[in-house]
Design a protein around this motif. Structure first.
Motif, PDB file in Angstrom:
ATOM      1  N   SER A  33       0.252  -0.857  -0.325  1.00 34.07           N
ATOM      2  CA  SER A  33       0.419  -0.025   0.340  1.00 34.07           C
ATOM      3  C   SER A  33       0.772   1.085   0.101  1.00 34.07           C
ATOM      4  CB  SER A  33      -0.824   0.715   1.327  1.00 34.07           C
ATOM      5  OG  SER A  33      -2.245  -1.226   1.147  1.00 34.07           O
ATOM      6  N   LEU A  34       1.697   0.971   1.087  1.00 31.21           N
ATOM      7  CA  LEU A  34       2.875   2.538   0.800  1.00 31.21           C
ATOM      8  C   LEU A  34       3.913   2.545  -0.936  1.00 31.21           C
ATOM      9  CD1 LEU A  34       4.684   1.621   4.512  1.00 31.21           C
ATOM     10  CD2 LEU A  34       3.166   4.103   3.975  1.00 31.21           C
ATOM     11  N   ARG A  35       3.792   1.674  -1.421  1.00 30.65           N
ATOM     12  CA  ARG A  35       4.396   1.631  -2.349  1.00 30.65           C
ATOM     13  C   ARG A  35       3.735   2.074  -3.700  1.00 30.65           C
ATOM     14  NH1 ARG A  35       8.231  -3.477  -4.803  1.00 30.65           N
ATOM     15  NH2 ARG A  35       8.449  -1.933  -5.760  1.00 30.65           N
ATOM     16  N   ASP A  51      -6.312   4.146  -1.498  1.00 32.31           N
ATOM     17  CA  ASP A  51      -6.968   3.178  -2.122  1.00 32.31           C
ATOM     18  C   ASP A  51      -7.596   2.962  -1.678  1.00 32.31           C
ATOM     19  OD1 ASP A  51      -8.936   1.942  -4.639  1.00 32.31           O
ATOM     20  OD2 ASP A  51      -7.880  -0.131  -4.417  1.00 32.31           O
ATOM     21  N   PHE A  52      -9.132   4.116  -1.158  1.00 36.15           N
ATOM     22  CA  PHE A  52      -9.903   4.176   0.170  1.00 36.15           C
ATOM     23  C   PHE A  52     -10.278   5.638  -0.004  1.00 36.15           C
ATOM     24  CE2 PHE A  52      -7.358   5.516   3.132  1.00 36.15           C
ATOM     25  CZ  PHE A  52      -8.185   6.384   3.659  1.00 36.15           C
ATOM     26  N   ILE A 104      -4.042  -0.758   4.436  1.00 35.74           N
ATOM     27  CA  ILE A 104      -4.452   0.396   3.917  1.00 35.74           C
ATOM     28  C   ILE A 104      -4.708   1.675   5.188  1.00 35.74           C
ATOM     29  CG2 ILE A 104      -6.268   2.023   2.528  1.00 35.74           C
ATOM     30  CD1 ILE A 104      -6.776  -0.714   0.587  1.00 35.74           C
ATOM     31  N   ALA A 105      -5.371   0.602   6.187  1.00 34.58           N
ATOM     32  CA  ALA A 105      -5.026   2.214   7.062  1.00 34.58           C
ATOM     33  C   ALA A 105      -3.994   2.170   7.924  1.00 34.58           C
ATOM     34  CB  ALA A 105      -6.475   1.708   8.206  1.00 34.58           C
TER      35      ALA A 105
END
Length: 358
Positions: A34-36, A241-242, A289-290
């Motif tokens: 998610s960070l990348r 992506d949220f 993601i959170a």
């Protein structure tokens, strides 16, 4: 020295507990993915909005300091930034003492009086955080008894503190008489004069609470400050992506900033991240993601103002020794004259029955 290390140890322990609660059961590889994949260009407007909020904080502090001294915003802004840098690199919000120390050194304002204005800032910040939570809950209900308990407890603490400060500001003479009565009965002689001197200067710093128009301006500025910070949350969200509502981000902002009032390791490690991840997860955001979002948000809040604070510190010819002395000594001793005017607005003068150190 031992008490300093004990406080630091307690803060690190609390941070460790929050980090463990936030990361248990997580697959760190998913967080890394998610960070990348984040679109970090959104950090540019987020940082710009955050510094607008810092400028608004500077204006608010100027308003609180006006009964003592009018200081141009251009001179006050670096002091605010250095103070927030101090909060980020020292535990227990030691940057607040650093702000008072620098203001005394550069502008001749009593450190005890300026510290009173900083405490008032924190009370208003806490009240606005609670307001954000109450406003957001009808639009973004959060099924969590723990958070409701924190909100109720925080409401009682901050409202109680504000009422006490109002009372002290309205009847400063009674507060000083009560303080002197307690000091004479509970403290050894060598500690009475410094305590009473500190109390007199502190009460003088609460003069802003006697002006209804000033109070309204301070409250409205506090709302603007925290709305701008929530806009920062919103910009950073677009990098990931949220999607959650702005009201959910208001609630997250309120909860995490209430949590950071707890003792922690420097930089609010854990006390910011754990509650932030928990709030987003309750709204259905994937935990990985959170976590990636909250860590990025924390870094975007921490790094820019810390770097700018270091720059201003060097430009002001402050050394680490100066910062250490401000943090360790606190306000136990203070040099410099009391600002013109006593807490009740008359000329400042020591009471005849005691000697006040200047």
């Amino acid at each position: 020295m031992k008490s300093k290390y004990l406080r630091l140890g307690i803060g690190v322990l609390i941070s460790a507990v929050f980090v463990w609660l936030a990361l248990r059961g997580l697959h760190l590889r998913d967080v890394w993915v998610s960070l990348r994949s984040a679109d970090y260009i959104w950090l540019v407007p987020s940082v710009a909005v955050y510094f607008l909020a810092v400028w608004a904080r500077t204006w608010r502090w100027d308003y609180l300091l006006r009964p003592m001294k009018r200081i141009p915003l251009g001179r006050l802004f670096p002091v605010v930034v250095i103070g927030y840098m101090g909060n980020n690199v020292y535990p227990f919000r030691a940057g607040e003492l650093l702000r008072a120390f620098i203001l005394r050194r550069q502008e001749g304002v009593s450190a005890s009086s300026s510290l009173a204005t900083i405490v008032v800032e924190r009370v208003f910040d806490g009240l606005v955080m609670l307001l954000f939570v109450f406003v957001a809950l009808p639009f973004a209900p959060l099924p969590s008894d723990d958070i409701r308990f924190v909100v109720v407890l925080g409401s009682a603490i901050f409202l109680g503190a504000l009422l006490v400060f109002f009372a002290v500001a309205v009847v400063p003479e009674r507060f000083m008489r009560l303080t002197e009565w307690l000091a004479n009965r509970l403290l050894p002689g060598r500690l009475r004069a410094p305590l009473l001197d500190f109390a007199e200067r502190f009460v003088f710093g609460l003069a802003c609470l006697r002006d209804a128009r000033g109070l309204l301006m301070i409250f409205l500025t506090s709302v603007v400050i925290w709305l701008l910070e929530t806009v920062k949350y919103w910009f950073v969200m677009h990098a990931f992506d949220f999607t959650v509502s702005f009201f959910a981000l208001m609630l997250m902002n309120g909860v995490v900033n209430l949590a950071t009032t707890l003792p922690s390791a420097p930089g609010y490690i854990g006390t910011f991240d754990g509650p932030g991840i928990a709030v987003l997860t309750l709204y259905g955001v994937d935990p990985a993601i959170a976590t990636a979002y909250t860590l990025t948000l924390h870094a975007a809040l921490w790094l820019p103002i810390t770097l700018l604070g270091f720059y201003y510190m060097v430009r002001s010819q402050l050394g680490w020794g100066d910062i250490g002395r401000a943090v360790e000594a606190g306000l136990a001793t203070e040099a410099g004259p009391l600002p013109a005017g006593s807490p009740n607005g008359s000329a400042a003068a020591p009471a005849p029955e005691r000697e006040v150190r200047r």
